[in-house]
Design a protein around this motif. Structure first.
Motif, PDB file in Angstrom:
ATOM      1  N   LYS A  31      27.258 -58.690  42.307  1.00 42.60           N
ATOM      2  CA  LYS A  31      26.073 -57.844  42.453  1.00 42.60           C
ATOM      3  C   LYS A  31      26.065 -56.803  41.348  1.00 42.60           C
ATOM      4  CE  LYS A  31      25.782 -58.091  47.474  1.00 42.60           C
ATOM      5  NZ  LYS A  31      25.802 -57.306  48.715  1.00 42.60           N
ATOM      6  N   GLY A  32      24.914 -56.425  40.922  1.00 45.53           N
ATOM      7  CA  GLY A  32      24.798 -55.355  39.948  1.00 45.53           C
ATOM      8  C   GLY A  32      24.893 -55.855  38.517  1.00 45.53           C
ATOM      9  N   ASN A  33      24.984 -54.900  37.629  1.00 43.20           N
ATOM     10  CA  ASN A  33      25.008 -55.174  36.208  1.00 43.20           C
ATOM     11  C   ASN A  33      26.410 -54.875  35.681  1.00 43.20           C
ATOM     12  OD1 ASN A  33      24.424 -55.575  33.559  1.00 43.20           O
ATOM     13  ND2 ASN A  33      22.867 -53.968  33.408  1.00 43.20           N
ATOM     14  N   LEU A  34      26.941 -55.765  34.867  1.00 41.74           N
ATOM     15  CA  LEU A  34      28.286 -55.578  34.343  1.00 41.74           C
ATOM     16  C   LEU A  34      28.314 -54.872  32.993  1.00 41.74           C
ATOM     17  CD1 LEU A  34      29.901 -59.008  35.245  1.00 41.74           C
ATOM     18  CD2 LEU A  34      30.131 -56.850  36.439  1.00 41.74           C
ATOM     19  N   GLU A  35      27.171 -54.521  32.473  1.00 40.69           N
ATOM     20  CA  GLU A  35      27.126 -53.854  31.183  1.00 40.69           C
ATOM     21  C   GLU A  35      27.598 -52.413  31.321  1.00 40.69           C
ATOM     22  OE1 GLU A  35      23.371 -54.144  29.275  1.00 40.69           O
ATOM     23  OE2 GLU A  35      23.203 -56.291  29.667  1.00 40.69           O
ATOM     24  N   GLN A  36      28.358 -51.976  30.346  1.00 41.62           N
ATOM     25  CA  GLN A  36      28.847 -50.604  30.355  1.00 41.62           C
ATOM     26  C   GLN A  36      27.836 -49.696  29.666  1.00 41.62           C
ATOM     27  OE1 GLN A  36      32.678 -50.503  28.542  1.00 41.62           O
ATOM     28  NE2 GLN A  36      33.679 -51.527  30.251  1.00 41.62           N
ATOM     29  N   PRO A  37      27.700 -48.477  30.160  1.00 39.09           N
ATOM     30  CA  PRO A  37      26.785 -47.548  29.493  1.00 39.09           C
ATOM     31  C   PRO A  37      27.334 -47.145  28.122  1.00 39.09           C
ATOM     32  CG  PRO A  37      28.008 -46.415  31.210  1.00 39.09           C
ATOM     33  CD  PRO A  37      28.347 -47.882  31.314  1.00 39.09           C
ATOM     34  N   ALA A  38      26.420 -46.830  27.241  1.00 40.37           N
ATOM     35  CA  ALA A  38      26.823 -46.409  25.894  1.00 40.37           C
ATOM     36  C   ALA A  38      27.541 -45.068  25.970  1.00 40.37           C
ATOM     37  CB  ALA A  38      25.596 -46.307  24.997  1.00 40.37           C
ATOM     38  N   LEU A  39      28.607 -44.930  25.202  1.00 41.60           N
ATOM     39  CA  LEU A  39      29.353 -43.679  25.182  1.00 41.60           C
ATOM     40  C   LEU A  39      28.684 -42.704  24.227  1.00 41.60           C
ATOM     41  CD1 LEU A  39      32.990 -45.065  25.037  1.00 41.60           C
ATOM     42  CD2 LEU A  39      31.787 -44.158  27.010  1.00 41.60           C
ATOM     43  N   ASP A  44      34.957 -36.058  16.835  1.00 44.38           N
ATOM     44  CA  ASP A  44      36.118 -35.276  17.264  1.00 44.38           C
ATOM     45  C   ASP A  44      36.611 -35.721  18.639  1.00 44.38           C
ATOM     46  OD1 ASP A  44      36.099 -33.791  14.925  1.00 44.38           O
ATOM     47  OD2 ASP A  44      34.765 -32.268  15.780  1.00 44.38           O
ATOM     48  N   GLN A  45      35.673 -35.995  19.547  1.00 47.56           N
ATOM     49  CA  GLN A  45      36.067 -36.462  20.874  1.00 47.56           C
ATOM     50  C   GLN A  45      36.721 -37.842  20.803  1.00 47.56           C
ATOM     51  OE1 GLN A  45      32.253 -36.145  22.767  1.00 47.56           O
ATOM     52  NE2 GLN A  45      32.825 -34.257  23.843  1.00 47.56           N
ATOM     53  N   LEU A  46      36.173 -38.718  19.979  1.00 45.68           N
ATOM     54  CA  LEU A  46      36.762 -40.049  19.826  1.00 45.68           C
ATOM     55  C   LEU A  46      38.165 -39.963  19.219  1.00 45.68           C
ATOM     56  CD1 LEU A  46      33.689 -42.104  18.571  1.00 45.68           C
ATOM     57  CD2 LEU A  46      34.797 -42.234  20.799  1.00 45.68           C
ATOM     58  N   LEU A  47      38.347 -39.073  18.252  1.00 50.00           N
ATOM     59  CA  LEU A  47      39.668 -38.876  17.657  1.00 50.00           C
ATOM     60  C   LEU A  47      40.663 -38.350  18.689  1.00 50.00           C
ATOM     61  CD1 LEU A  47      41.364 -38.974  15.084  1.00 50.00           C
ATOM     62  CD2 LEU A  47      40.600 -36.653  14.603  1.00 50.00           C
ATOM     63  N   GLN A  48      40.213 -37.423  19.529  1.00 52.06           N
ATOM     64  CA  GLN A  48      41.075 -36.879  20.575  1.00 52.06           C
ATOM     65  C   GLN A  48      41.461 -37.961  21.586  1.00 52.06           C
ATOM     66  OE1 GLN A  48      42.366 -33.805  20.609  1.00 52.06           O
ATOM     67  NE2 GLN A  48      43.553 -34.368  22.397  1.00 52.06           N
ATOM     68  N   VAL A  49      40.504 -38.793  21.980  1.00 49.59           N
ATOM     69  CA  VAL A  49      40.789 -39.885  22.919  1.00 49.59           C
ATOM     70  C   VAL A  49      41.777 -40.866  22.302  1.00 49.59           C
ATOM     71  CG1 VAL A  49      39.761 -41.893  24.068  1.00 49.59           C
ATOM     72  CG2 VAL A  49      38.637 -39.676  24.195  1.00 49.59           C
ATOM     73  N   ALA A  50      41.582 -41.173  21.027  1.00 46.57           N
ATOM     74  CA  ALA A  50      42.475 -42.117  20.354  1.00 46.57           C
ATOM     75  C   ALA A  50      43.896 -41.579  20.266  1.00 46.57           C
ATOM     76  CB  ALA A  50      41.943 -42.444  18.967  1.00 46.57           C
TER      77      ALA A  50
END
Length: 100
Positions: A31-39, A44-50
């Motif tokens: 059920k539902g949609n398996l697509e992930q929402p766009a981040l 800077d946030q992506l670098l911190q997450v990495a």
């Protein structure tokens, strides 16, 4: 390799059906949609997450924490190496001059 992965996928699907109480012949529908929402993260946030999720950096942070804990332990267990002693000695020396 493709046949091996396909067999593993079918085994996982059968285990899933067994876990939810379905018969192996029944179709599994999601059920539902398996697509992930766009981040919506900036650079800077992506670098911190990495950097937060890199296993080599996590290992180095663990090494630093162990070293800091070792230093704190050595400081807590440290004792002074100063030794004090005192003594008294009575000088009892002299020259024996006999017949000279």
């Amino acid at each position: 390799m493709r046949i091996d992965y396909q067999a593993k996928a079918e085994i996982a699907m059968l285990a899933l059906k067994e876990a939810v109480g379905m018969q192996p012949e029944e179709n599994l529908r999601l059920k539902g949609n398996l697509e992930q929402p766009a981040l919506a993260l900036d650079k800077d946030q992506l670098l911190q997450v990495a950097t937060d999720h890199r296993p080599d950096l996590a290992a180095q942070r663990a090494n630093e924490a162990m070293a800091a804990a070792s230093v704190r332990q050595q400081q807590a267990e440290a004792k002074t190496d100063a030794t004090f002693s005192a003594s008294y000695e009575r000088p009892n020396s002299g020259f024996l001059v006999l017949g000279v």
